[in-house]
Design an enzyme around this catalytic site. Structure first.
Site, PDB file in Angstrom:
ATOM      1  N   ASP A 129       0.850  -1.124  -0.013  1.00 35.64           N
ATOM      2  CA  ASP A 129       0.075   0.095   0.065  1.00 35.64           C
ATOM      3  C   ASP A 129       0.932   1.274  -0.069  1.00 35.64           C
ATOM      4  O   ASP A 129       1.810   1.512   0.935  1.00 35.64           O
ATOM      5  CB  ASP A 129      -0.935   0.072   1.079  1.00 35.64           C
ATOM      6  CG  ASP A 129      -1.972   1.173   1.245  1.00 35.64           C
ATOM      7  OD1 ASP A 129      -2.122   1.847   0.311  1.00 35.64           O
ATOM      8  OD2 ASP A 129      -2.627   1.136   2.451  1.00 35.64           O
ATOM      9  N   ASP A 179      -3.253   2.377  -5.806  1.00 32.30           N
ATOM     10  CA  ASP A 179      -2.235   2.408  -4.866  1.00 32.30           C
ATOM     11  C   ASP A 179      -2.016   1.284  -3.886  1.00 32.30           C
ATOM     12  O   ASP A 179      -1.207   1.338  -3.187  1.00 32.30           O
ATOM     13  CB  ASP A 179      -2.073   3.854  -3.887  1.00 32.30           C
ATOM     14  CG  ASP A 179      -2.923   3.713  -2.881  1.00 32.30           C
ATOM     15  OD1 ASP A 179      -4.062   3.085  -3.177  1.00 32.30           O
ATOM     16  OD2 ASP A 179      -2.711   4.325  -1.881  1.00 32.30           O
ATOM     17  N   GLU A 180      -2.837   0.354  -4.231  1.00 30.32           N
ATOM     18  CA  GLU A 180      -2.486  -1.013  -3.351  1.00 30.32           C
ATOM     19  C   GLU A 180      -2.919  -2.321  -3.934  1.00 30.32           C
ATOM     20  O   GLU A 180      -3.704  -2.207  -5.142  1.00 30.32           O
ATOM     21  CB  GLU A 180      -3.474  -1.062  -2.075  1.00 30.32           C
ATOM     22  CG  GLU A 180      -4.897  -0.699  -2.553  1.00 30.32           C
ATOM     23  CD  GLU A 180      -5.755  -0.673  -1.369  1.00 30.32           C
ATOM     24  OE1 GLU A 180      -5.745  -1.701  -0.425  1.00 30.32           O
ATOM     25  OE2 GLU A 180      -6.536   0.079  -1.411  1.00 30.32           O
TER      26      GLU A 180
HETATM   27 MG   LIG Z   1      -2.543   3.967   0.202  1.00 28.96          MG
END
Ligand SMILES: [Mg+2]
Length: 403
Positions: free
Chosen positions: A9, A111-112
Protein backbone atom coordinates in the site's frame (compact mmCIF):
# COMPACT_ATOMS: atom_id res chain seq x y z
CA UNK A 1 0.14 -25.47 3.44
CA UNK A 2 -0.62 -22.05 4.80
CA UNK A 3 -0.91 -19.23 2.32
CA UNK A 4 1.27 -16.14 2.57
CA UNK A 5 -0.27 -12.97 1.21
CA UNK A 6 1.30 -9.53 1.09
CA UNK A 7 -0.64 -6.30 0.89
CA UNK A 8 1.39 -3.46 -0.56
CA UNK A 9 0.00 0.00 0.00
CA UNK A 10 1.51 3.34 -1.05
CA UNK A 11 1.86 5.77 1.85
CA UNK A 12 -0.18 8.86 1.20
CA UNK A 13 -0.24 8.07 -2.51
CA UNK A 14 -1.62 11.24 -4.12
CA UNK A 15 0.51 13.59 -2.04
CA UNK A 16 3.67 11.49 -2.49
CA UNK A 17 3.16 11.17 -6.21
CA UNK A 18 2.39 14.87 -6.65
CA UNK A 19 5.54 15.65 -4.65
CA UNK A 20 7.58 13.55 -7.07
CA UNK A 21 5.85 15.14 -10.05
CA UNK A 22 6.64 18.64 -8.75
CA UNK A 23 10.25 17.75 -7.91
CA UNK A 24 10.67 16.26 -11.40
CA UNK A 25 9.45 19.54 -12.84
CA UNK A 26 11.99 21.66 -11.04
CA UNK A 27 10.15 22.43 -7.82
CA UNK A 28 12.63 23.26 -5.07
CA UNK A 29 10.69 21.95 -2.16
CA UNK A 30 9.08 18.69 -1.21
CA UNK A 31 5.39 19.19 -0.47
CA UNK A 32 5.47 16.09 1.76
CA UNK A 33 7.44 18.19 4.23
CA UNK A 34 5.16 21.25 4.36
CA UNK A 35 1.59 22.36 4.85
CA UNK A 36 0.18 21.02 1.62
CA UNK A 37 -2.88 19.21 0.40
CA UNK A 38 -4.02 17.76 -2.89
CA UNK A 39 -7.44 19.17 -3.55
CA UNK A 40 -10.20 19.51 -6.09
CA UNK A 41 -10.93 22.79 -7.83
CA UNK A 42 -10.59 25.57 -5.30
CA UNK A 43 -12.64 28.05 -7.31
CA UNK A 44 -15.61 25.77 -7.22
CA UNK A 45 -16.80 25.69 -3.67
CA UNK A 46 -17.08 21.94 -3.90
CA UNK A 47 -13.29 21.55 -3.65
CA UNK A 48 -12.29 18.98 -1.06
CA UNK A 49 -9.06 17.57 0.39
CA UNK A 50 -8.00 14.40 -1.46
CA UNK A 51 -4.74 13.96 0.44
CA UNK A 52 -2.82 15.88 3.09
CA UNK A 53 0.73 16.04 4.36
CA UNK A 54 1.65 14.80 7.83
CA UNK A 55 2.05 18.41 9.01
CA UNK A 56 -1.55 19.09 7.94
CA UNK A 57 -2.80 15.94 9.61
CA UNK A 58 -1.31 17.19 12.87
CA UNK A 59 -3.40 20.35 12.53
CA UNK A 60 -6.54 18.24 12.26
CA UNK A 61 -7.04 18.44 8.50
CA UNK A 62 -8.81 15.34 7.25
CA UNK A 63 -9.36 13.74 3.86
CA UNK A 64 -12.70 14.92 2.40
CA UNK A 65 -12.62 18.18 4.42
CA UNK A 66 -13.65 21.14 2.29
CA UNK A 67 -10.69 23.25 1.18
CA UNK A 68 -12.40 26.13 2.89
CA UNK A 69 -12.37 24.46 6.29
CA UNK A 70 -8.83 23.13 5.71
CA UNK A 71 -7.64 26.70 5.16
CA UNK A 72 -9.28 27.80 8.34
CA UNK A 73 -7.33 25.16 10.22
CA UNK A 74 -4.13 26.17 8.44
CA UNK A 75 -3.92 29.63 6.83
CA UNK A 76 -0.48 28.84 5.36
CA UNK A 77 -1.95 25.89 3.47
CA UNK A 78 -0.92 25.34 -0.13
CA UNK A 79 -3.31 23.47 -2.40
CA UNK A 80 -2.10 21.45 -5.37
CA UNK A 81 -4.38 20.00 -8.03
CA UNK A 82 -4.35 16.24 -8.56
CA UNK A 83 -2.48 14.89 -11.58
CA UNK A 84 -4.30 11.66 -12.34
CA UNK A 85 -2.39 10.71 -15.50
CA UNK A 86 0.83 10.92 -13.48
CA UNK A 87 -0.69 8.92 -10.60
CA UNK A 88 -1.67 6.21 -13.06
CA UNK A 89 1.85 6.16 -14.45
CA UNK A 90 3.39 5.77 -10.99
CA UNK A 91 0.86 3.13 -10.05
CA UNK A 92 1.64 1.17 -13.20
CA UNK A 93 5.36 1.41 -12.51
CA UNK A 94 4.92 -0.03 -9.06
CA UNK A 95 2.74 -2.95 -10.20
CA UNK A 96 5.15 -3.54 -13.03
CA UNK A 97 8.09 -3.68 -10.61
CA UNK A 98 6.20 -6.13 -8.39
CA UNK A 99 5.02 -8.39 -11.17
CA UNK A 100 8.62 -9.17 -12.03
CA UNK A 101 8.53 -11.28 -8.85
CA UNK A 102 5.10 -12.84 -9.22
CA UNK A 103 2.27 -12.98 -11.77
CA UNK A 104 -0.18 -13.47 -8.90
CA UNK A 105 -0.95 -9.86 -8.14
CA UNK A 106 -4.39 -8.46 -7.57
CA UNK A 107 -4.66 -4.73 -8.07
CA UNK A 108 -7.05 -3.56 -5.36
CA UNK A 109 -6.93 0.15 -6.21
CA UNK A 110 -4.61 2.68 -7.83
CA UNK A 111 -2.18 2.49 -4.88
CA UNK A 112 -2.55 -0.98 -3.40
CA UNK A 113 -2.34 -4.59 -4.38
CA UNK A 114 -2.16 -8.12 -3.01
CA UNK A 115 0.67 -10.44 -3.89
CA UNK A 116 0.35 -14.20 -3.39
CA UNK A 117 3.79 -14.73 -1.92
CA UNK A 118 3.33 -18.38 -0.92
CA UNK A 119 3.50 -19.38 -4.59
CA UNK A 120 6.95 -17.84 -5.09
CA UNK A 121 8.43 -18.22 -1.64
CA UNK A 122 10.72 -21.05 -2.75
CA UNK A 123 12.31 -18.57 -5.16
CA UNK A 124 12.77 -15.63 -2.82
CA UNK A 125 12.85 -17.03 0.70
CA UNK A 126 11.87 -15.36 3.95
CA UNK A 127 8.74 -13.17 3.47
CA UNK A 128 9.89 -10.39 5.79
CA UNK A 129 13.27 -10.04 4.10
CA UNK A 130 11.59 -10.09 0.70
CA UNK A 131 9.15 -7.38 1.80
CA UNK A 132 12.09 -5.28 2.99
CA UNK A 133 13.83 -5.75 -0.33
CA UNK A 134 10.87 -4.69 -2.49
CA UNK A 135 10.02 -1.82 -0.15
CA UNK A 136 13.54 -0.51 -0.59
CA UNK A 137 13.50 -1.15 -4.33
CA UNK A 138 10.27 0.85 -4.72
CA UNK A 139 11.76 3.68 -2.71
CA UNK A 140 15.12 3.67 -4.54
CA UNK A 141 13.71 3.32 -8.05
CA UNK A 142 10.39 5.16 -7.84
CA UNK A 143 10.96 7.60 -4.98
CA UNK A 144 8.00 6.87 -2.70
CA UNK A 145 7.37 4.70 0.36
CA UNK A 146 4.96 1.83 0.86
CA UNK A 147 3.65 -0.12 3.80
CA UNK A 148 3.56 -3.89 3.52
CA UNK A 149 1.34 -6.23 5.48
CA UNK A 150 2.18 -9.94 5.57
CA UNK A 151 -0.32 -12.57 6.66
CA UNK A 152 -1.97 -15.88 5.85
CA UNK A 153 -4.92 -14.26 4.07
CA UNK A 154 -5.97 -11.05 2.34
CA UNK A 155 -7.96 -9.60 5.21
CA UNK A 156 -5.11 -9.89 7.72
CA UNK A 157 -2.55 -8.65 5.18
CA UNK A 158 -4.72 -5.59 4.55
CA UNK A 159 -5.18 -4.95 8.27
CA UNK A 160 -1.45 -5.43 8.91
CA UNK A 161 -0.39 -2.93 6.26
CA UNK A 162 -2.48 -0.35 8.11
CA UNK A 163 -1.00 -0.85 11.59
CA UNK A 164 1.44 2.05 11.67
CA UNK A 165 2.87 4.21 8.87
CA UNK A 166 4.86 5.21 6.90
CA UNK A 167 7.49 2.88 5.41
CA UNK A 168 6.65 -0.01 7.73
CA UNK A 169 6.29 -3.75 7.41
CA UNK A 170 3.94 -5.62 9.73
CA UNK A 171 3.02 -9.25 10.01
CA UNK A 172 -0.32 -10.59 11.18
CA UNK A 173 0.02 -14.34 10.95
CA UNK A 174 -2.67 -16.64 12.35
CA UNK A 175 -0.76 -17.10 15.58
CA UNK A 176 -0.50 -13.30 16.03
CA UNK A 177 -4.20 -12.53 15.63
CA UNK A 178 -4.97 -12.64 19.32
CA UNK A 179 -2.09 -10.40 20.28
CA UNK A 180 -2.25 -7.88 17.43
CA UNK A 181 -5.83 -7.87 16.14
CA UNK A 182 -8.03 -8.47 19.18
CA UNK A 183 -7.09 -5.31 21.15
CA UNK A 184 -8.07 -2.97 18.26
CA UNK A 185 -11.35 -1.01 18.44
CA UNK A 186 -14.15 -2.63 16.47
CA UNK A 187 -14.23 0.31 14.02
CA UNK A 188 -10.85 -0.75 12.70
CA UNK A 189 -12.02 -4.15 11.48
CA UNK A 190 -11.72 -4.04 7.70
CA UNK A 191 -15.12 -4.23 6.04
CA UNK A 192 -16.93 -3.23 9.21
CA UNK A 193 -18.44 0.15 8.37
CA UNK A 194 -19.57 2.91 10.69
CA UNK A 195 -23.16 1.69 10.91
CA UNK A 196 -22.18 -1.91 11.55
CA UNK A 197 -19.79 -0.97 14.32
CA UNK A 198 -22.44 1.25 15.94
CA UNK A 199 -24.80 -1.73 15.99
CA UNK A 200 -22.07 -3.97 17.40
CA UNK A 201 -21.34 -1.48 20.15
CA UNK A 202 -24.98 -1.82 21.24
CA UNK A 203 -24.17 -5.46 21.98
CA UNK A 204 -21.32 -4.27 24.20
CA UNK A 205 -18.74 -5.15 21.54
CA UNK A 206 -15.93 -2.62 21.80
CA UNK A 207 -12.93 -4.42 20.37
CA UNK A 208 -12.29 -6.86 17.55
CA UNK A 209 -11.54 -9.45 20.23
CA UNK A 210 -14.98 -8.87 21.79
CA UNK A 211 -16.57 -9.72 18.45
CA UNK A 212 -14.29 -12.72 17.94
CA UNK A 213 -15.54 -14.23 21.19
CA UNK A 214 -19.17 -13.23 20.79
CA UNK A 215 -21.90 -15.80 20.33
CA UNK A 216 -22.75 -15.79 16.62
CA UNK A 217 -26.30 -17.02 17.12
CA UNK A 218 -27.27 -13.93 19.11
CA UNK A 219 -25.99 -11.68 16.33
CA UNK A 220 -28.01 -13.45 13.63
CA UNK A 221 -31.38 -11.70 14.25
CA UNK A 222 -29.73 -8.34 13.50
CA UNK A 223 -26.99 -9.17 11.03
CA UNK A 224 -28.69 -12.10 9.26
CA UNK A 225 -26.29 -13.90 6.93
CA UNK A 226 -23.57 -11.33 7.63
CA UNK A 227 -23.23 -12.54 11.24
CA UNK A 228 -20.93 -15.48 10.48
CA UNK A 229 -18.56 -13.62 8.09
CA UNK A 230 -18.36 -10.75 10.60
CA UNK A 231 -17.32 -12.97 13.49
CA UNK A 232 -14.97 -14.91 11.23
CA UNK A 233 -13.21 -11.77 10.07
CA UNK A 234 -12.83 -10.66 13.69
CA UNK A 235 -11.08 -14.00 14.24
CA UNK A 236 -8.81 -13.23 11.30
CA UNK A 237 -10.42 -15.87 9.09
CA UNK A 238 -10.72 -15.08 5.38
CA UNK A 239 -10.73 -17.35 2.35
CA UNK A 240 -10.68 -14.83 -0.52
CA UNK A 241 -8.28 -15.65 -3.32
CA UNK A 242 -5.79 -13.30 -4.92
CA UNK A 243 -7.53 -12.72 -8.28
CA UNK A 244 -4.94 -11.61 -10.78
CA UNK A 245 -7.26 -12.42 -13.71
CA UNK A 246 -9.51 -9.43 -13.10
CA UNK A 247 -7.22 -7.02 -14.89
CA UNK A 248 -6.22 -9.23 -17.81
CA UNK A 249 -7.65 -7.88 -21.06
CA UNK A 250 -8.48 -9.74 -24.28
CA UNK A 251 -6.01 -11.22 -26.70
CA UNK A 252 -4.35 -10.16 -29.95
CA UNK A 253 -4.24 -12.34 -33.03
CA UNK A 254 -3.54 -12.48 -36.71
CA UNK A 255 -4.01 -15.09 -39.39
CA UNK A 256 -3.20 -15.26 -43.07
CA UNK A 257 -4.50 -17.23 -46.01
CA UNK A 258 -1.54 -18.86 -47.71
CA UNK A 259 -0.86 -18.32 -51.42
CA UNK A 260 -1.10 -22.11 -51.92
CA UNK A 261 -1.84 -25.14 -49.75
CA UNK A 262 1.31 -26.06 -47.80
CA UNK A 263 2.08 -29.23 -45.87
CA UNK A 264 5.79 -28.78 -45.23
CA UNK A 265 6.29 -27.87 -41.57
CA UNK A 266 9.45 -25.84 -42.16
CA UNK A 267 7.73 -23.76 -44.76
CA UNK A 268 4.75 -23.19 -42.48
CA UNK A 269 7.13 -22.12 -39.71
CA UNK A 270 8.40 -19.31 -41.92
CA UNK A 271 4.89 -17.91 -42.11
CA UNK A 272 4.39 -18.40 -38.38
CA UNK A 273 7.57 -16.45 -37.76
CA UNK A 274 6.28 -13.56 -39.87
CA UNK A 275 2.89 -13.59 -38.13
CA UNK A 276 4.52 -13.78 -34.69
CA UNK A 277 6.64 -10.75 -35.49
CA UNK A 278 3.56 -8.79 -36.40
CA UNK A 279 1.40 -9.78 -33.42
CA UNK A 280 4.36 -9.20 -31.09
CA UNK A 281 4.74 -5.73 -32.60
CA UNK A 282 1.06 -5.02 -31.90
CA UNK A 283 1.48 -6.37 -28.38
CA UNK A 284 4.39 -4.03 -27.73
CA UNK A 285 2.49 -1.10 -29.21
CA UNK A 286 -0.23 -1.74 -26.65
CA UNK A 287 2.44 -2.17 -23.95
CA UNK A 288 1.11 -5.62 -23.03
CA UNK A 289 2.71 -8.98 -22.24
CA UNK A 290 1.24 -12.35 -23.16
CA UNK A 291 1.08 -15.60 -21.21
CA UNK A 292 -0.75 -17.82 -23.68
CA UNK A 293 0.17 -18.59 -27.27
CA UNK A 294 -2.31 -20.22 -29.60
CA UNK A 295 -1.68 -21.48 -33.13
CA UNK A 296 -4.63 -21.95 -35.46
CA UNK A 297 -4.74 -23.52 -38.88
CA UNK A 298 -7.32 -24.39 -41.47
CA UNK A 299 -6.76 -27.36 -43.75
CA UNK A 300 -7.70 -27.44 -47.42
CA UNK A 301 -11.04 -29.07 -46.56
CA UNK A 302 -11.77 -26.10 -44.28
CA UNK A 303 -11.33 -27.90 -40.98
CA UNK A 304 -10.09 -25.53 -38.34
CA UNK A 305 -7.73 -26.70 -35.63
CA UNK A 306 -5.94 -24.90 -32.87
CA UNK A 307 -3.55 -25.73 -30.10
CA UNK A 308 -2.30 -23.57 -27.29
CA UNK A 309 0.11 -23.35 -24.42
CA UNK A 310 0.41 -21.14 -21.36
CA UNK A 311 3.90 -19.82 -20.79
CA UNK A 312 5.41 -19.67 -17.29
CA UNK A 313 6.06 -15.97 -17.75
CA UNK A 314 4.34 -13.18 -19.65
CA UNK A 315 6.46 -11.62 -22.38
CA UNK A 316 6.36 -9.24 -25.32
CA UNK A 317 9.60 -10.51 -26.86
CA UNK A 318 9.40 -11.82 -30.42
CA UNK A 319 12.04 -14.49 -29.79
CA UNK A 320 10.37 -15.87 -26.67
CA UNK A 321 6.92 -15.81 -28.24
CA UNK A 322 8.14 -17.46 -31.41
CA UNK A 323 9.82 -20.18 -29.36
CA UNK A 324 6.43 -21.02 -27.83
CA UNK A 325 4.65 -20.71 -31.19
CA UNK A 326 7.14 -23.19 -32.64
CA UNK A 327 6.70 -25.60 -29.73
CA UNK A 328 2.91 -25.45 -29.98
CA UNK A 329 2.96 -25.85 -33.75
CA UNK A 330 5.33 -28.83 -33.73
CA UNK A 331 2.92 -30.63 -31.40
CA UNK A 332 0.21 -30.38 -34.07
CA UNK A 333 -0.27 -33.08 -36.64
CA UNK A 334 -0.18 -31.85 -40.21
CA UNK A 335 -1.51 -34.55 -42.47
CA UNK A 336 -2.72 -32.46 -45.34
CA UNK A 337 -2.19 -29.11 -46.99
CA UNK A 338 -2.79 -26.05 -44.84
CA UNK A 339 -4.53 -23.05 -46.40
CA UNK A 340 -4.73 -20.65 -43.46
CA UNK A 341 -2.50 -20.20 -40.47
CA UNK A 342 -2.58 -17.84 -37.50
CA UNK A 343 -1.19 -16.93 -34.09
CA UNK A 344 -3.12 -15.60 -31.16
CA UNK A 345 -1.73 -14.20 -27.92
CA UNK A 346 -3.97 -14.46 -24.86
CA UNK A 347 -3.96 -13.82 -21.13
CA UNK A 348 -2.43 -10.40 -21.63
CA UNK A 349 -1.09 -8.41 -18.72
CA UNK A 350 0.41 -4.96 -18.36
CA UNK A 351 3.60 -6.34 -16.90
CA UNK A 352 6.43 -8.59 -17.90
CA UNK A 353 7.04 -11.46 -15.51
CA UNK A 354 10.22 -13.38 -15.06
CA UNK A 355 10.30 -16.81 -13.51
CA UNK A 356 13.43 -17.89 -11.75
CA UNK A 357 16.30 -15.66 -10.84
CA UNK A 358 19.05 -16.59 -13.27
CA UNK A 359 21.02 -13.50 -14.00
CA UNK A 360 22.03 -14.30 -17.54
CA UNK A 361 18.38 -14.79 -18.48
CA UNK A 362 17.59 -11.27 -17.25
CA UNK A 363 20.35 -9.93 -19.44
CA UNK A 364 19.22 -11.95 -22.40
CA UNK A 365 15.71 -10.63 -22.04
CA UNK A 366 17.07 -7.12 -21.88
CA UNK A 367 19.08 -7.63 -25.07
CA UNK A 368 16.07 -9.05 -26.87
CA UNK A 369 13.89 -6.11 -25.81
CA UNK A 370 16.42 -3.65 -27.15
CA UNK A 371 16.55 -5.55 -30.42
CA UNK A 372 12.74 -5.73 -30.62
CA UNK A 373 12.54 -2.01 -29.95
CA UNK A 374 15.01 -1.23 -32.74
CA UNK A 375 13.15 -3.48 -35.17
CA UNK A 376 9.80 -1.95 -34.25
CA UNK A 377 11.15 1.53 -35.00
CA UNK A 378 12.51 0.39 -38.35
CA UNK A 379 9.26 -1.36 -39.21
CA UNK A 380 7.23 1.70 -38.39
CA UNK A 381 9.55 3.83 -40.46
CA UNK A 382 10.09 1.65 -43.50
CA UNK A 383 7.15 -0.73 -43.54
CA UNK A 384 6.42 -4.05 -42.00
CA UNK A 385 8.57 -6.35 -44.12
CA UNK A 386 11.79 -4.44 -44.42
CA UNK A 387 13.77 -5.83 -41.53
CA UNK A 388 14.08 -9.23 -39.92
CA UNK A 389 16.20 -10.74 -37.24
CA UNK A 390 19.19 -12.76 -38.38
CA UNK A 391 17.46 -16.03 -37.43
CA UNK A 392 14.54 -15.19 -39.70
CA UNK A 393 16.80 -13.99 -42.53
CA UNK A 394 18.74 -17.24 -42.43
CA UNK A 395 15.60 -19.27 -42.85
CA UNK A 396 14.29 -17.01 -45.58
CA UNK A 397 17.50 -17.21 -47.59
CA UNK A 398 17.49 -20.95 -47.11
CA UNK A 399 14.03 -20.99 -48.59
CA UNK A 400 15.17 -18.81 -51.48
CA UNK A 401 17.95 -21.24 -52.24
CA UNK A 402 15.41 -24.00 -52.32
CA UNK A 403 13.46 -22.03 -54.91
MG1 LIG B 1 -2.50 3.98 0.35
Amino acid sequence: MKRIIMHIDVNNAFLSWSAIDLLNNGSKYDIRKSYAVIGGDEKKRRGIVLAKSIACKKLGIKTADTLYSAKQKCPALRVFPPNFPFYKEMSKKMFSLLSVYSPDIEVASIDECYLDYGKVQNLYGDPFLFAKKIQKQIFDELGFTVNIGIANNKLCAKMASDFSKPYKIHTLYEEEVEEKLYPLPIEELYGCGKRTSEKLRKFGIKTIGDLAHFDVESLKPIFKNMAVPLVESARGINRDLVCSEAWIPKGIGNEITLPKDIQDKNELLLYLREITENVALRLRKQKKYAYTVCVTLKTKDFKRRSHQKKRKNATDGTEELYETVREVFLEMQIEEGVRLIGVRLDHLTDYRTIQGTLFDSFEQIDDHSKLDEAIDTMKRKYGIKVIKKASAVEKVSFENRKD
